[in-house]
Design a protein around this motif. Structure first.
Motif, short mmCIF file in Angstrom:
data_model
loop_
_atom_site.label_atom_id
_atom_site.label_comp_id
_atom_site.label_asym_id
_atom_site.label_seq_id
_atom_site.Cartn_x
_atom_site.Cartn_y
_atom_site.Cartn_z
N ALA A 222 0.83 -1.20 0.00
CA ALA A 222 0.00 0.00 0.00
C ALA A 222 0.87 1.25 0.00
N ARG A 223 2.01 1.18 0.62
CA ARG A 223 2.92 2.32 0.62
C ARG A 223 3.36 2.65 -0.81
N TRP A 224 3.73 1.61 -1.59
CA TRP A 224 4.13 1.85 -2.97
C TRP A 224 2.96 2.38 -3.78
N LEU A 225 1.76 1.84 -3.56
CA LEU A 225 0.58 2.31 -4.29
C LEU A 225 0.33 3.79 -4.04
N LEU A 226 0.52 4.22 -2.81
CA LEU A 226 0.34 5.64 -2.50
C LEU A 226 1.38 6.49 -3.20
N ALA B 202 2.93 5.77 -5.85
CA ALA B 202 2.74 5.68 -7.30
C ALA B 202 1.47 6.41 -7.76
N GLY B 203 0.78 7.07 -6.83
CA GLY B 203 -0.42 7.81 -7.19
C GLY B 203 -1.64 6.94 -7.42
N LYS B 204 -1.78 5.85 -6.67
CA LYS B 204 -2.93 4.95 -6.80
C LYS B 204 -3.64 4.81 -5.45
N PRO B 205 -4.19 5.91 -4.93
CA PRO B 205 -4.80 5.86 -3.59
C PRO B 205 -6.03 4.95 -3.52
N LYS B 206 -6.81 4.83 -4.60
CA LYS B 206 -8.00 3.98 -4.56
C LYS B 206 -7.63 2.51 -4.36
N GLN B 207 -6.62 2.05 -5.07
CA GLN B 207 -6.19 0.67 -4.91
C GLN B 207 -5.55 0.46 -3.54
#
Length: 552
Positions: free
Chosen positions: A271-275, A277-282
């Motif tokens: 989830a840290r990488w997703l944030l 990477a600009g993917k807050p929904k995922q």
């Protein structure tokens, strides 16, 4: 809100984290099976030239046929013509000259009592070709180096879980292809690609395990991962003892990665990488999944995009300033740290693989030696943890390297007949190098500031891989002077241990955030000395003015 707060909000170290780390740890057990595999798949066996008359029905016994065909104790040459005079009790060579010999044009005959088949017996990697065995291990380590560079960058772009899944598949596929390699060149190619996959698995497994762990559990998880690799050395010894054919052994340690590939689809992306990477929904979706698994469904439902965006803004403020590898040598203190750490990482890996990949040198059962070399890591790492905690990083790092180097150098002067003493010194040296590895991972992260920590760790990892690539090649220098490899293996850690004394101590010190903070940490002693001089000067009585009568 910080990311650590988000993890605590969804359960901290809960059921999800326990299962997640267990699934990531299983492949780590198999890492030693590939790193140290050539101790068994490329083991050397007793050999001699194949006798050209073996199929001609000479009527001689095998012992007599060997006596007239190959010089006693010779491995790489044979007689040009049969020396029948050797069968006579008082026979002498014709004209009193030494019989003419030639290379083994018809190949070699191997002792297969210990190893049914190895790459050495398969492709005759003996005599003039024996250096190719070391080359194969160096190419594998070169793959590990390239994999760290390639998969490290790709994981930042495409995600940790996606790259980990790919590396599991590549590891299983390339390892399986290696077991069917028709030629030595093809074998080296597949081993190179296997090494690249191994590096990607280690890199992304560590990243995922740490990024899903709450702060207080990271040290425990990191230590557990290290011990998984240690236990993997026991696993390798057991599997190699049961499977004596190199192709089946290679296949046995590669097939489990297809199982890891299948269950990796269940693994959750960081989830840290997703944030970042600009993917807050995922990221929100994954965090809610973690909350449900940890029995915190209500807390997970309270999370929303706005909370995650506020976190993301806070995180991004810490990476606005761009930093490059040049920052590792731009300022004097960081430059000194970088130079010393590069040498420490290189020497530790160089000497470690110099010992760990030369088990047959100790004239003991190779399977027992593998178990002993694995077992010594347990007390070595435990002692290093205690000294790191209660004495200091610099002391532990320096002492471990110097003792390792001295143990290796001492073995040069021990007669080969004293097998137990030679083995004990080697095991002690290997334990000291395991302690050095245990310390340098922590020490490096504490020495570099946050803004260039990953860059510094990347440079250090590169130097370690260069050391592991160089170690097998140095072994080839033993053909010129048998003691030369051990001189080099021993001298490097001693010099690196002395270099480590120039590193700053970080015990009980907060992690530095900026390069300027690291630079300023070397100045307090100077400032204190200047303040002391000012105080001494103030306490000194003023000189009497001229013309004032001196007291009698």
């Amino acid at each position: 809100m910080a990311f650590a707060d988000l993890l605590d909000h969804v359960g901290g170290m809960g059921r999800f984290q326990v299962v997640y780390v267990a699934l990531l740890a299983l492949p780590i057990f198999m890492m030693a099976s590939h790193n140290l595999l050539q101790n068994f798949t490329a083991a050397a066996s007793e050999h001699r030239c194949r006798v050209r008359w073996e199929a001609n029905g000479t009527g001689l016994s095998p012992g007599d046929l060997l006596r007239v065909s190959v010089p006693g104790g010779e491995r790489c040459r044979r007689f040009v013509a049969a020396q029948w005079w050797l069968l006579e009790v008082n026979g002498t060579a014709a004209n009193g000259t030494e019989p003419e010999t030639e290379p083994c044009h018809d190949g070699w005959t191997y002792d297969r009592s210990v190893f049914a088949s190895t790459i050495v017996t398969e492709w005759d990697l003996v005599c003039g070709s024996r250096g190719l065995k070391q080359l194969a291990q160096s190419l594998f380590m070169a793959g590990v180096l390239v994999g760290g560079i390639v998969f490290g960058g790709l994981s930042d772009r495409f995600g940790r879980r996606s790259l980990l899944t790919w590396c599991y598949l590549q590891m299983g596929t390339m390892g399986t292809c290696t077991s069917f390699a028709p030629t030595f060149s093809v074998y080296c190619l597949f081993r190179f690609l296997t090494g690249a996959a191994l590096s990607g698995i280690v890199l992304n497994s560590v990243s995922l395990s740490l990024e899903w762990m709450p702060t207080h559990a990271r040290a425990v998880v990191g230590t557990m991962m290290g011990y998984c690799y240690t236990l993997g050395q026991f696993l390798l010894a057991g599997v190699a003892y049961a499977i004596r054919d190199w192709r089946w052994l290679q296949l046995a340690v590669s097939l489990p990665f297809f199982i890891f590939f299948l269950y990796s689809w269940w693994l959750t992306e960081s989830a840290r990488w997703l944030l970042m990477a600009g993917k807050p929904k995922q990221a929100l979706k994954e965090l809610k999944k973690v909350a449900r698994t940890n029995g915190k469904k209500e807390e997970g439902n309270k999370l929303d995009i706005e909370a995650l965006k506020s976190y993301m803004e806070k995180e991004m403020t810490s990476v606005k300033t761009s930093h490059t590898v040049v920052d590792l040598v731009r300022t004097p203190v960081v430059r000194r740290i970088s130079c010393c750490l590069c040498f420490v990482w290189f020497s530790t890996s160089f000497a470690y693989y110099g010992l760990a990949m030369d088990l047959q040198n100790f004239a003991f059962d190779i399977y027992v030696i593998q178990l002993v070399f694995g077992a010594v890591d347990f007390p070595a790492k435990l002692i290093s943890i205690l000294t790191i905690t209660f004495v200091g990083r610099r002391f532990t790092q320096s002492l471990a390297l110097i003792l390792a180097g001295l143990a290796i150098l001492a073995n040069i002067f021990v007669p080969r007949d004293l097998r137990t003493l030679r083995t004990a010194l080697a095991v002690f040296g290997k334990g000291c190098l395991a302690s050095s590895f245990n310390c340098v991972y922590l020490y490096t992260g504490e020495l570099y500031p946050t803004v260039i920590r990953q860059t510094g760790m990347g440079l250090s990892n590169t130097m370690a891989r260069i050391g592991s690539i160089t170690a097998p090649l140095v072994k080839m220098a033993g053909e010129i002077f048998p003691a030369l490899p051990f001189v080099i293996y021993g001298a490097a850690p001693v010099v690196a241990g002395l270099a480590a004394t120039f590193l700053p101590e970080t015990r009980n010190a907060p992690l530095p955030e900026t390069v300027e903070e690291v630079e300023s940490r070397t100045r307090p002693r100077t400032d204190e000395a200047q303040q002391l001089q000012v105080l001494l000067h103030a306490a000194r009585p003023d000189p009497a003015p001229e013309g004032t009568p001196k007291p009698h």
